[in-house]
Motif scaffolding. Structure first.
Motif, mmCIF file in Angstrom:
data_model
loop_
_atom_site.group_PDB
_atom_site.id
_atom_site.type_symbol
_atom_site.label_atom_id
_atom_site.label_comp_id
_atom_site.label_asym_id
_atom_site.label_seq_id
_atom_site.Cartn_x
_atom_site.Cartn_y
_atom_site.Cartn_z
ATOM 1 N N LYS A 156 -7.868 -8.250 0.540
ATOM 2 C CA LYS A 156 -7.300 -9.231 -0.388
ATOM 3 C C LYS A 156 -8.273 -9.606 -1.508
ATOM 4 N N ASP A 157 -9.566 -9.455 -1.254
ATOM 5 C CA ASP A 157 -10.557 -9.837 -2.262
ATOM 6 C C ASP A 157 -10.814 -8.719 -3.267
ATOM 7 N N SER A 158 -11.041 -7.513 -2.763
ATOM 8 C CA SER A 158 -11.350 -6.396 -3.655
ATOM 9 C C SER A 158 -10.103 -5.737 -4.212
ATOM 10 N N LYS A 159 -8.944 -6.009 -3.606
ATOM 11 C CA LYS A 159 -7.683 -5.398 -4.012
ATOM 12 C C LYS A 159 -7.716 -3.876 -3.851
ATOM 13 N N LEU A 196 2.686 -12.143 -2.038
ATOM 14 C CA LEU A 196 2.953 -11.296 -0.886
ATOM 15 C C LEU A 196 2.322 -9.915 -1.031
ATOM 16 N N GLY A 197 2.052 -9.509 -2.265
ATOM 17 C CA GLY A 197 1.330 -8.271 -2.496
ATOM 18 C C GLY A 197 2.181 -7.030 -2.566
ATOM 19 N N MET A 198 1.756 -6.094 -3.404
ATOM 20 C CA MET A 198 2.424 -4.821 -3.563
ATOM 21 C C MET A 198 1.399 -3.809 -4.072
ATOM 22 N N ALA A 199 1.538 -2.575 -3.650
ATOM 23 C CA ALA A 199 0.597 -1.530 -4.060
ATOM 24 C C ALA A 199 1.369 -0.332 -4.598
ATOM 25 N N SER A 200 0.768 0.365 -5.539
ATOM 26 C CA SER A 200 1.377 1.581 -6.076
ATOM 27 C C SER A 200 1.264 2.706 -5.053
ATOM 28 N N GLY A 201 1.854 3.827 -5.380
ATOM 29 C CA GLY A 201 1.813 4.955 -4.468
ATOM 30 C C GLY A 201 0.418 5.469 -4.183
ATOM 31 N N ASN A 202 -0.502 5.311 -5.128
ATOM 32 C CA ASN A 202 -1.879 5.774 -4.905
ATOM 33 C C ASN A 202 -2.805 4.655 -4.436
ATOM 34 N N GLY A 203 -2.214 3.544 -4.003
ATOM 35 C CA GLY A 203 -3.016 2.496 -3.369
ATOM 36 C C GLY A 203 -3.616 1.484 -4.309
ATOM 37 N N VAL A 204 -3.172 1.395 -5.549
ATOM 38 C CA VAL A 204 -3.684 0.409 -6.491
ATOM 39 C C VAL A 204 -2.913 -0.896 -6.324
ATOM 40 N N TYR A 205 -3.629 -2.000 -6.182
ATOM 41 C CA TYR A 205 -3.001 -3.306 -6.011
ATOM 42 C C TYR A 205 -2.314 -3.709 -7.310
ATOM 43 N N LEU A 206 -1.053 -4.157 -7.218
ATOM 44 C CA LEU A 206 -0.258 -4.393 -8.421
ATOM 45 C C LEU A 206 -0.096 -5.862 -8.796
ATOM 46 N N ASP A 207 -0.443 -6.796 -7.957
ATOM 47 C CA ASP A 207 -0.201 -8.205 -8.264
ATOM 48 C C ASP A 207 -1.493 -8.966 -8.511
#
Length: 268
Positions: A201-204, A257-268
């Motif tokens: 959650k910190d480094s995303k 709540l958080g969401m990530a792209s297909g390659n694992g990049v944090y989007l929010d």
């Protein structure tokens, strides 16, 4: 001899010695061979992306099928447990959010299989293959950790507050107002299970494979792993595939709540 030569001329048959050019006309030269190899390489480069897309599409379809089976098992469980769905993470003995953890199972998937019973990894590999996305990057057993935590994430907000230990009641989910609870109150908009990824959650950033593997599935966030879309099982048993905006709009999947792209990049 003269007679043979005369007959040979009269017969109309002629014999000729093949030239050097005709002897070698059936062989490839080095330049021709290189051209053929280059053409094959170009065709392969053109076809591989299409083959990869076809493979990803097939995995997305299989993912939808898995989620539908998960929905069937979830409803069977609720029918046998006074309308309660399994808790997202490790349940407690008394059903509270801070009581003694039950040792029989670690997440919703274990509860569906055999509540209160010991788990056998080898015997249940096929069963758990239905409860996870086929596009998950890590499978099998890593660092001595069982594969049972590597399943779809369950929405931990269905009880009206974030909790991995409380079991939501199927018929009362829409009575609550909380993040992840859609304003429409339509059962087809409540996300129950979905494609997920465990992130710091910190480094995303996505956690290391073995750390991600260990944590309970409910602690993950939605991952848009299918062509930047995530598949999800809804409360009515249907399965939806939505992009980032779709999950935010229809299911109230807020940035927290958080969401990530297909390659694992944090989007929010």
């Amino acid at each position: 001899m003269k007679f043979f030569a005369a007959n040979h001329r009269n017969s109309g048959i002629s014999f000729s010695v093949p030239s050097a050019k005709s002897r070698y006309c059936g062989r490839f030269t080095l330049i021709e061979l290189l051209i053929v190899i280059a053409i094959i390489a170009i065709l392969a480069a053109m076809l591989l992306p299409a083959l990869n897309k076809a493979r990803e599409k097939a995995q997305a379809i299989r993912c939808v099928s898995n989620l539908k089976q998960c929905g069937f098992l979830m409803n069977l469980y609720a029918d046998s447990n006074t309308d309660y769905l399994p808790s997202p993470g490790r349940a407690t003995v008394d059903g509270s959010s801070s009581g003694t953890p039950a040792v029989a199972y670690n997440n919703w998937a274990n509860a569906l299989e055999a509540p209160g019973e010991a788990l056998n990894e080898k015997e249940n590999t096929r069963f758990y293959a239905v409860l996870r996305c086929p596009s998950l990057p890590y499978t099998g057993r890593l660092h001595g950790i069982y594969q049972f935590s590597q399943v779809y994430a369950m929405n931990p907000n269905l009880t009206g507050t974030w909790s991995t230990r409380l079991a939501p009641r199927r018929g009362r989910v829409w009575k609550n107002t909380y993040q992840g609870i859609p304003s429409s109150r339509a059962v087809s908009d409540y996300l129950v299970l979905g494609d997920s990824l465990k992130m710091n959650k910190d480094s995303k950033k996505a956690l290391e494979p073995w750390i991600q593997y260990y944590y309970f599935s409910s602690e993950g966030i939605l991952q848009l792993r299918h062509a930047e879309r995530a598949n999800g099982l809804m409360l009515d048993g249907s399965v939806r595939s939505e992009n980032r905006g779709g999950w935010r709009l229809r299911s109230n999947w807020t940035p927290g709540l958080g969401m990530a792209s297909g390659n694992g990049v944090y989007l929010d």
